[in-house]
Enzyme design. Structure first.
Site, mmCIF file in Angstrom:
data_model
loop_
_atom_site.group_PDB
_atom_site.id
_atom_site.type_symbol
_atom_site.label_atom_id
_atom_site.label_comp_id
_atom_site.label_asym_id
_atom_site.label_seq_id
_atom_site.Cartn_x
_atom_site.Cartn_y
_atom_site.Cartn_z
ATOM 1 N N SER A 80 11.613 9.119 7.854
ATOM 2 C CA SER A 80 10.808 7.970 7.421
ATOM 3 C C SER A 80 10.543 7.006 8.575
ATOM 4 C CB SER A 80 11.504 7.236 6.272
ATOM 5 O OG SER A 80 12.835 6.904 6.630
ATOM 6 N N ASN A 85 22.211 3.334 1.344
ATOM 7 C CA ASN A 85 21.565 3.039 0.059
ATOM 8 C C ASN A 85 21.492 1.536 -0.210
ATOM 9 O OD1 ASN A 85 21.498 5.758 -0.073
ATOM 10 N ND2 ASN A 85 23.041 5.976 -1.675
ATOM 11 N N THR A 93 -23.800 -13.204 -19.857
ATOM 12 C CA THR A 93 -22.954 -12.292 -20.638
ATOM 13 C C THR A 93 -23.780 -11.006 -20.699
ATOM 14 O OG1 THR A 93 -23.917 -12.920 -22.755
ATOM 15 C CG2 THR A 93 -22.001 -14.177 -22.057
ATOM 16 N N HIS A 94 -23.107 -9.869 -20.648
ATOM 17 C CA HIS A 94 -23.786 -8.557 -20.587
ATOM 18 C C HIS A 94 -24.731 -8.482 -19.376
ATOM 19 C CE1 HIS A 94 -22.526 -8.031 -24.851
ATOM 20 N NE2 HIS A 94 -22.815 -9.325 -24.906
ATOM 21 N N ASN A 148 -26.017 -6.025 5.133
ATOM 22 C CA ASN A 148 -25.193 -5.487 4.045
ATOM 23 C C ASN A 148 -23.921 -6.304 3.797
ATOM 24 O OD1 ASN A 148 -26.981 -3.332 3.687
ATOM 25 N ND2 ASN A 148 -25.978 -2.136 5.303
ATOM 26 N N GLU A 159 -18.055 -5.060 -0.486
ATOM 27 C CA GLU A 159 -18.011 -3.661 -0.917
ATOM 28 C C GLU A 159 -16.658 -3.022 -0.600
ATOM 29 O OE1 GLU A 159 -21.852 -1.405 -0.081
ATOM 30 O OE2 GLU A 159 -22.166 -3.277 0.993
ATOM 31 N N TYR A 161 20.862 6.274 -6.265
ATOM 32 C CA TYR A 161 19.868 6.554 -5.222
ATOM 33 C C TYR A 161 19.460 8.026 -5.254
ATOM 34 C CZ TYR A 161 17.471 7.135 -0.804
ATOM 35 O OH TYR A 161 16.523 7.429 0.140
ATOM 36 N N GLN A 165 12.530 7.119 -1.049
ATOM 37 C CA GLN A 165 11.936 6.868 0.267
ATOM 38 C C GLN A 165 10.407 6.789 0.153
ATOM 39 O OE1 GLN A 165 13.772 8.620 3.851
ATOM 40 N NE2 GLN A 165 11.885 9.780 4.045
ATOM 41 N N LYS A 192 8.032 3.198 0.208
ATOM 42 C CA LYS A 192 7.596 2.294 1.276
ATOM 43 C C LYS A 192 6.118 2.366 1.621
ATOM 44 C CE LYS A 192 12.193 2.411 2.867
ATOM 45 N NZ LYS A 192 12.430 3.343 1.721
HETATM 46 N N1 ARG Z 1 15.275 6.360 4.609
HETATM 47 C C1 ARG Z 1 15.954 6.214 3.361
HETATM 48 C C2 ARG Z 1 15.026 5.560 2.329
HETATM 49 O O1 ARG Z 1 14.077 4.995 2.732
HETATM 50 C C3 ARG Z 1 17.166 5.386 3.525
HETATM 51 C C4 ARG Z 1 18.252 5.633 2.535
HETATM 52 C C5 ARG Z 1 18.805 7.007 2.727
HETATM 53 N N2 ARG Z 1 19.992 7.258 1.983
HETATM 54 C C6 ARG Z 1 20.485 8.486 1.836
HETATM 55 N N3 ARG Z 1 21.560 8.594 1.168
HETATM 56 N N4 ARG Z 1 19.893 9.520 2.345
HETATM 57 O O2 ARG Z 1 15.221 5.593 1.151
#
Ligand code: ARG
Length: 460
Positions: free
Chosen positions: A24, A111, A156-157, A286, A291, A318, A323, A326
């Site tokens: 990640s 975690n 309206t409409h 434009n 847009e 967890y 992951q 994000k």
């Molecule tokens: N990169 C992981 C995430 O974004 C971090 C947590 C990972 N924890 C694990 N037990 N593998 O969720």
């Protein structure tokens, strides 16, 4: 190859495809600043409760500050084999300060660490979003205040319905944005809770002081339950919903700008700095900003659905699926703030075309409701009044005339109750001035709204 921080029980290297797929670091490096801030607070707490010495904590904190400096200077090399931001920072720390670096992860897990990073990050993201909403509201308010006298058709409409003040129309968007701002304050409250201390899922046997770390980091509270602390992504989802709804509001505003800016409406002139040209048609100007924002609302809705879908089947606590939170979250934040900033500039620089707006509101039957209301106020049941007025409108359309063109005698052929007053009443400004009941578009109501709107911008 760099040894994995968790490599102890493994006898084989990770397959390159999994390493690449599971990393990640490509996107969570954005959390570096908050990750380091959280680690510094954690190290301080560990020394306070005697789990590590003060000297060790000092060394760790110095090292973390050094790593932060490296990242800020652009000198830090993020490594895919170290998977994520947490292990990249920790590994760099140990490379830099040696053995003490290996004590940082005592009494915590990635975690609760990733959850802490995200909570801290979201507190700042909410503040930034609120500031951007406020900037757009300010632009709308200024445009409304500067043009309080201009009137236009209300629709309206998408059919001309009743005339309204241009300021009244703009303020409708202001209030929707005010609800957005309040929603982002709520999101900030949801994020304002520290998960650090939850460990992997069950808490820890070390004598930690989670409330102390939380207070150091500026949180108001800590979670009650370690499993909830590491599993909760509600605060992200709440933001993503707030962002999706905000983007829906902006998309509607964008659609309106696109219509208003067309030759057919010609209600506004967008500034050259917020318009683009065509590569083939030299005459074109434009409304790209409007847009694009309308188009980007799709992302914000998609991001929300994507994360809801990721979370919905996950058992406690967890799971690596998380992951996947994000990228959509970051995208919703960037889309919301980027769109708000763009629109603030667009509204700040646009020019309303008073003549076109007022012409459209005047050359119409926008006073018809007031004719029916006049009869109703003089004792005719409203349904009957509506039918009589409908007939007047139908006849006028057939004759190619407007209500303002009818003589008093002509009015009286439809009802003896009509007086000369009706001729004045159907004029757009009088239609507007008559709407003095609460919420209506009368100038004094709009002035009250403007004052109230200003108060909103001053308070939190
Ligand atoms: N990169 C992981 C995430 O974004 C971090 C947590 C990972 N924890 C694990 N037990 N593998 O969720």
């Amino acid at each position: 190859m760099k040894e994995k921080l968790w490599g102890g029980r493994f006898s084989k290297a990770t397959d390159a495809t999994l390493e690449e797929f599971g990393a990640s670091i490509g996107f969570d490096q954005r959390l570096a600043k908050w990750d380091i801030r959280g680690s510094i607070a954690h190290a301080r707490m560990l020394s306070m409760v005697g789990v590590i010495s003060e000297a060790e904590a000092d060394k760790i904190i110095d090292g973390l500050n050094y790593v932060q400096g490296q990242i800020e200077a652009g000198d830090f090399v993020f490594k895919t084999e170290l998977e994520d931001i947490h292990m990249n920072v920790e590994s760099a720390l140990t490379d830099y300060i040696g053995q003490e670096g290996k004590k940082l992860h005592t009494a915590r897990s990635r975690n609760d660490q990733v959850a802490l990073d995200c909570h801290l990050f979201m507190l700042d993201a909410c503040q930034e979003t609120i500031a951007a909403v406020r900037a757009l509201q300010t632009a709308l308010l200024e445009l409304a205040e500067k043009n309080q006298h201009i009137f236009m058709p209300g629709y309206t409409h998408l059919q001309r319905a009743q005339p309204v003040l241009f300021a009244h129309h703009l303020l409708a968007h202001f209030w929707a944005l005010e609800r957005d701002a309040q929603r982002f304050y709520q999101c900030r409250k949801a994020a304002d809770c520290s998960p650090l201390g939850a460990g992997a899922l069950a808490g820890t046997s070390f004598p930690i002081a989670p409330a102390k770390v939380a207070a150091d980091l500026g949180f108001s509270s800590i979670y009650d339950n370690s499993m909830d602390a590491v599993s909760d992504r509600d605060y992200m989802l709440e933001y993503m919903f707030a962002a999706a709804l905000l983007m829906v509001h902006l998309s509607r505003m964008g659609e309106e700008i696109i219509l208003w800016n067309s030759t057919e409406f010609n209600f506004i002139d967008l500034d050259d700095s917020f318009s683009t040209g065509s590569s083939i048609m030299p005459q074109k100007k434009n409304p790209d900003a409007a847009e694009l924002v309308r188009g980007k609302s799709g992302r914000a809705i998609g991001n929300l659905v994507a994360l809801l879908t990721v979370i919905k089947g996950l058992p406690l606590a967890y799971n690596k699926d998380m992951q996947e939170d994000k990228e959509p979250l970051f995208d919703s934040i960037d889309t919301a703030i980027g769109s708000l900033n763009l629109f603030a500039g667009m509204y700040r620089t646009m020019t309303p075309n008073q003549a076109a707006m007022e012409h459209a509101a005047t050359n119409d039957f926008a006073g018809a409701t007031d004719v029916a209301d006049f009869l109703a106020k003089n004792g005719v049941p409203f349904r009957e009044a509506h039918a009589i007025t409908g007939k007047i409108v139908r006849d006028a359309i057939t004759q190619g005339r407007l209500l303002g063109d009818l003589s008093v005698e002509e009015w009286q052929t439809y009802s003896p109750l009509f007086t000369a007053e009706v001729q004045r009443m159907v004029l757009p400004t009088n239609v507007i001035n008559a709407r003095k009941a609460p919420m209506g578009t009368a100038p004094e109501n709009v002035a009250t709204q403007l004052a109230k709107a200003k108060c909103c911008l001053q308070s939190n």
